[in-house]
Design a protein around this motif. Structure first.
Motif, PDB file in Angstrom:
ATOM      1  N   HIS A 119       0.833  -1.193   0.000  1.00 28.38           N
ATOM      2  CA  HIS A 119       0.000   0.000   0.000  1.00 28.38           C
ATOM      3  C   HIS A 119       0.872   1.249   0.000  1.00 28.38           C
ATOM      4  O   HIS A 119       2.050   1.214   0.340  1.00 28.38           O
ATOM      5  CB  HIS A 119      -0.910   0.033   1.236  1.00 28.38           C
ATOM      6  CG  HIS A 119      -0.158   0.055   2.538  1.00 28.38           C
ATOM      7  ND1 HIS A 119       0.494  -1.052   3.044  1.00 28.38           N
ATOM      8  CD2 HIS A 119       0.064   1.059   3.433  1.00 28.38           C
ATOM      9  CE1 HIS A 119       1.064  -0.748   4.195  1.00 28.38           C
ATOM     10  NE2 HIS A 119       0.832   0.531   4.445  1.00 28.38           N
ATOM     11  N   HIS A 120       0.259   2.358  -0.392  1.00 32.77           N
ATOM     12  CA  HIS A 120       0.810   3.678  -0.131  1.00 32.77           C
ATOM     13  C   HIS A 120       0.114   4.178   1.126  1.00 32.77           C
ATOM     14  O   HIS A 120      -1.105   4.020   1.272  1.00 32.77           O
ATOM     15  CB  HIS A 120       0.515   4.647  -1.274  1.00 32.77           C
ATOM     16  CG  HIS A 120       1.234   4.342  -2.552  1.00 32.77           C
ATOM     17  ND1 HIS A 120       2.520   4.768  -2.789  1.00 32.77           N
ATOM     18  CD2 HIS A 120       0.851   3.667  -3.656  1.00 32.77           C
ATOM     19  CE1 HIS A 120       2.900   4.369  -3.986  1.00 32.77           C
ATOM     20  NE2 HIS A 120       1.902   3.692  -4.538  1.00 32.77           N
ATOM     21  N   LEU A 150       8.534  -0.213  -6.603  1.00 31.64           N
ATOM     22  CA  LEU A 150       8.348   1.043  -7.324  1.00 31.64           C
ATOM     23  C   LEU A 150       6.983   1.078  -7.999  1.00 31.64           C
ATOM     24  O   LEU A 150       6.654   0.205  -8.817  1.00 31.64           O
ATOM     25  CB  LEU A 150       9.455   1.222  -8.360  1.00 31.64           C
ATOM     26  CG  LEU A 150      10.835   1.568  -7.778  1.00 31.64           C
ATOM     27  CD1 LEU A 150      11.926   1.377  -8.813  1.00 31.64           C
ATOM     28  CD2 LEU A 150      10.841   2.998  -7.247  1.00 31.64           C
ATOM     29  N   SER A 151       6.207   2.091  -7.696  1.00 32.12           N
ATOM     30  CA  SER A 151       4.822   2.158  -8.165  1.00 32.12           C
ATOM     31  C   SER A 151       4.702   2.296  -9.674  1.00 32.12           C
ATOM     32  O   SER A 151       3.779   1.747 -10.272  1.00 32.12           O
ATOM     33  CB  SER A 151       4.100   3.328  -7.484  1.00 32.12           C
ATOM     34  OG  SER A 151       4.087   3.163  -6.095  1.00 32.12           O
ATOM     35  N   PHE A 246      -1.423   3.918  -7.676  1.00 37.65           N
ATOM     36  CA  PHE A 246      -1.731   4.549  -6.393  1.00 37.65           C
ATOM     37  C   PHE A 246      -3.159   4.197  -6.001  1.00 37.65           C
ATOM     38  O   PHE A 246      -4.091   4.987  -6.205  1.00 37.65           O
ATOM     39  CB  PHE A 246      -1.545   6.064  -6.515  1.00 37.65           C
ATOM     40  CG  PHE A 246      -1.354   6.768  -5.200  1.00 37.65           C
ATOM     41  CD1 PHE A 246      -0.124   6.760  -4.566  1.00 37.65           C
ATOM     42  CD2 PHE A 246      -2.393   7.454  -4.611  1.00 37.65           C
ATOM     43  CE1 PHE A 246       0.062   7.429  -3.361  1.00 37.65           C
ATOM     44  CE2 PHE A 246      -2.218   8.122  -3.405  1.00 37.65           C
ATOM     45  CZ  PHE A 246      -0.984   8.112  -2.776  1.00 37.65           C
ATOM     46  N   ASN A 247      -3.344   3.002  -5.454  1.00 40.50           N
ATOM     47  CA  ASN A 247      -4.689   2.541  -5.126  1.00 40.50           C
ATOM     48  C   ASN A 247      -4.634   1.433  -4.082  1.00 40.50           C
ATOM     49  O   ASN A 247      -3.557   1.013  -3.663  1.00 40.50           O
ATOM     50  CB  ASN A 247      -5.406   2.054  -6.397  1.00 40.50           C
ATOM     51  CG  ASN A 247      -4.648   0.942  -7.093  1.00 40.50           C
ATOM     52  OD1 ASN A 247      -4.423  -0.131  -6.541  1.00 40.50           O
ATOM     53  ND2 ASN A 247      -4.240   1.187  -8.335  1.00 40.50           N
ATOM     54  N   ASN A 304       6.507   8.359  -0.447  1.00 44.59           N
ATOM     55  CA  ASN A 304       5.211   7.678  -0.369  1.00 44.59           C
ATOM     56  C   ASN A 304       4.442   7.704  -1.677  1.00 44.59           C
ATOM     57  O   ASN A 304       3.549   6.886  -1.881  1.00 44.59           O
ATOM     58  CB  ASN A 304       4.362   8.313   0.746  1.00 44.59           C
ATOM     59  CG  ASN A 304       3.108   7.519   1.057  1.00 44.59           C
ATOM     60  OD1 ASN A 304       3.123   6.285   1.054  1.00 44.59           O
ATOM     61  ND2 ASN A 304       2.010   8.212   1.314  1.00 44.59           N
ATOM     62  N   LEU A 305       4.767   8.607  -2.566  1.00 43.89           N
ATOM     63  CA  LEU A 305       4.129   8.627  -3.877  1.00 43.89           C
ATOM     64  C   LEU A 305       4.775   7.640  -4.839  1.00 43.89           C
ATOM     65  O   LEU A 305       4.109   7.083  -5.701  1.00 43.89           O
ATOM     66  CB  LEU A 305       4.194  10.036  -4.474  1.00 43.89           C
ATOM     67  CG  LEU A 305       3.069  10.989  -4.096  1.00 43.89           C
ATOM     68  CD1 LEU A 305       3.404  12.400  -4.573  1.00 43.89           C
ATOM     69  CD2 LEU A 305       1.746  10.543  -4.705  1.00 43.89           C
ATOM     70  N   ALA A 306       6.054   7.414  -4.677  1.00 43.83           N
ATOM     71  CA  ALA A 306       6.792   6.590  -5.640  1.00 43.83           C
ATOM     72  C   ALA A 306       6.869   5.126  -5.268  1.00 43.83           C
ATOM     73  O   ALA A 306       7.088   4.271  -6.128  1.00 43.83           O
ATOM     74  CB  ALA A 306       8.220   7.137  -5.801  1.00 43.83           C
ATOM     75  N   VAL A 307       6.691   4.801  -3.967  1.00 46.02           N
ATOM     76  CA  VAL A 307       6.982   3.454  -3.484  1.00 46.02           C
ATOM     77  C   VAL A 307       5.829   2.887  -2.657  1.00 46.02           C
ATOM     78  O   VAL A 307       5.288   3.561  -1.773  1.00 46.02           O
ATOM     79  CB  VAL A 307       8.271   3.468  -2.619  1.00 46.02           C
ATOM     80  CG1 VAL A 307       8.578   2.077  -2.076  1.00 46.02           C
ATOM     81  CG2 VAL A 307       9.447   3.997  -3.429  1.00 46.02           C
ATOM     82  N   LEU A 308       5.463   1.643  -2.956  1.00 45.74           N
ATOM     83  CA  LEU A 308       4.538   0.891  -2.111  1.00 45.74           C
ATOM     84  C   LEU A 308       5.342   0.098  -1.095  1.00 45.74           C
ATOM     85  O   LEU A 308       6.482  -0.295  -1.363  1.00 45.74           O
ATOM     86  CB  LEU A 308       3.710  -0.098  -2.947  1.00 45.74           C
ATOM     87  CG  LEU A 308       2.799   0.444  -4.035  1.00 45.74           C
ATOM     88  CD1 LEU A 308       3.286  -0.044  -5.385  1.00 45.74           C
ATOM     89  CD2 LEU A 308       1.367  -0.001  -3.812  1.00 45.74           C
ATOM     90  N   HIS A 309       4.742  -0.166   0.068  1.00 47.37           N
ATOM     91  CA  HIS A 309       5.438  -0.991   1.065  1.00 47.37           C
ATOM     92  C   HIS A 309       4.479  -1.992   1.694  1.00 47.37           C
ATOM     93  O   HIS A 309       3.262  -1.818   1.669  1.00 47.37           O
ATOM     94  CB  HIS A 309       6.100  -0.121   2.134  1.00 47.37           C
ATOM     95  CG  HIS A 309       5.138   0.651   2.986  1.00 47.37           C
ATOM     96  ND1 HIS A 309       4.543   1.833   2.570  1.00 47.37           N
ATOM     97  CD2 HIS A 309       4.669   0.437   4.247  1.00 47.37           C
ATOM     98  CE1 HIS A 309       3.757   2.299   3.526  1.00 47.37           C
ATOM     99  NE2 HIS A 309       3.807   1.465   4.550  1.00 47.37           N
ATOM    100  N   SER A 310       5.051  -3.056   2.260  1.00 48.71           N
ATOM    101  CA  SER A 310       4.253  -4.105   2.897  1.00 48.71           C
ATOM    102  C   SER A 310       5.076  -4.721   4.025  1.00 48.71           C
ATOM    103  O   SER A 310       6.252  -4.405   4.197  1.00 48.71           O
ATOM    104  CB  SER A 310       3.866  -5.194   1.887  1.00 48.71           C
ATOM    105  OG  SER A 310       5.009  -5.969   1.529  1.00 48.71           O
ATOM    106  N   ARG A 311       4.446  -5.605   4.792  1.00 46.46           N
ATOM    107  CA  ARG A 311       5.171  -6.349   5.832  1.00 46.46           C
ATOM    108  C   ARG A 311       4.843  -7.822   5.726  1.00 46.46           C
ATOM    109  O   ARG A 311       3.681  -8.219   5.675  1.00 46.46           O
ATOM    110  CB  ARG A 311       4.772  -5.865   7.236  1.00 46.46           C
ATOM    111  CG  ARG A 311       5.617  -6.506   8.343  1.00 46.46           C
ATOM    112  CD  ARG A 311       4.951  -6.386   9.710  1.00 46.46           C
ATOM    113  NE  ARG A 311       3.830  -7.330   9.856  1.00 46.46           N
ATOM    114  CZ  ARG A 311       3.038  -7.390  10.938  1.00 46.46           C
ATOM    115  NH1 ARG A 311       3.219  -6.553  11.927  1.00 46.46           N
ATOM    116  NH2 ARG A 311       2.050  -8.277  10.983  1.00 46.46           N
TER     117      ARG A 311
END
Length: 327
Positions: A119-120, A150-151, A246-247, A304-311
């Motif tokens: 997610h972003h 990278l989004s 971005f969703n 935060n606009l360019a990259v999604l992250h998760s765990r």
């Protein structure tokens, strides 16, 4: 001593670290070993703000490793040194967090055995943080990686795989449906209660705050159904001239309180997002991500606009990662 010579860039340190021309994702910076005294990260950041900003813009992510950052207070000093304005994690956030000190919060407090999907941060509301800091205070024994992707790469691959879906998403926008309970659910990555989400126990105030964020509330027994959107499913980077993914096509399916998961993500006309699109998106994210196995003292800075992250799920405790958000 100031200047870029305070830092030493490490390449090839992380499995699946990406490289495209002169751009590396993520950039990994450590103290310059040629400097005889300890390099303190806040001082190094203050001396190199412009350079680090340009580096972050090119890469999307910077991992600072090997610096003497050991506590939440140290981490707060790092965040302050950036010069970025504070973004308070308040109304509208989905994850459960606890404020630790000043600008520092716990990362999402979902149970360690659960996956937190890509997610972003706060992409579902009109105002969201532009930059994120993460800090590893307690290194995990095994698992619990933070994965980043990278989004714009995800957008390009989804457009290749599902061109009709992407076209329809761009034309119509997306609507998200969530169900928030009366009380917070610590077993869920998106388990904040409506009272905590809107920071009030007054339904009228909650409705007013929701409306400001483009949300509609439908009260139900034991909680409230939140209708979010329609929101654009992508954004356009004017500088780099590309679209970014971005969703919440992936993340919103994880809301276990939603009584009709097929309506978790829909087009603005009420048509559900196909399950195969969600599944393929998950596969592409896994293929394109860099999985960061935390080390104590690591500080990660994300656009935060360019990259999604998760765990990823944590298989061996303990693990303590803290977060901070910037406008």
């Amino acid at each position: 001593m100031a200047g870029q010579s305070l830092f030493h860039e490490l390449v090839g340190l992380l499995p699946h670290q990406k490289s495209e021309g002169e751009t590396v994702f993520p950039v990994v910076l450590s103290p310059n070993p040629k400097i005889p005294k300890a390099v303190h990260l806040p001082e190094a950041i203050k001396a190199n703000r412009s350079w680090l900003d340009s580096l972050l813009h090119r890469s999307g992510a910077i991992l600072f490793r090997g610096f003497p950052v050991s506590s939440a207070s140290d981490f707060n000093d790092v965040v302050e040194s950036s010069g970025y304005e504070d973004f308070s994690y308040g109304v509208g956030g989905a994850g459960t967090r606890t404020k630790v000190v000043d600008r520092v919060y716990t990362a999402n407090e979902a149970p360690p055995d659960q996956n937190i999907p890509f997610h972003h941060e706060m992409s579902h509301v009109p105002v969201f943080p532009s930059k994120l800091f993460f800090f590893c205070e307690v290194e995990p024994g095994k698992g619990g990686e933070t994965c980043i992707a990278l989004s714009h790469v995800i957008y390009e691959r989804m457009q290749q795989k599902h061109p009709k879906f992407v076209e329809e998403m761009e034309e119509k926008g997306l609507i998200y449906t969530r169900v928030l309970g009366e009380e917070s659910d610590p077993s869920s990555p998106v388990g904040r209660s409506w009272k905590e989400t809107f920071m009030t126990d007054d339904k009228t105030v909650a409705e007013e705050r929701a409306a400001k964020m483009g949300m509609k509330l439908e009260w139900m027994e034991g909680g409230v159904r939140v209708i979010i959107g329609p929101n654009a499913g992508f954004r356009y980077d004017e500088v780099k001239k590309h679209k970014i993914w971005f969703n919440g096509v992936v993340g919103r399916f994880e809301d276990k309180l939603n009584d009709d998961p097929s309506k978790a993500v829909m087009f603005s006309d009420g048509k559900p997002v196909p399950i195969d699109v969600r599944d393929d998106c998950c596969k592409i994210l896994d293929e394109e991500c860099v999985a960061l196995q935390w080390r104590k003292g690591d500080v990660l800075l994300l656009d935060n606009l360019a990259v999604l992250h998760s765990r990823r799920p944590l298989t061996m405790l303990p693990r303590r990662v803290l977060a901070s958000f910037c406008k």
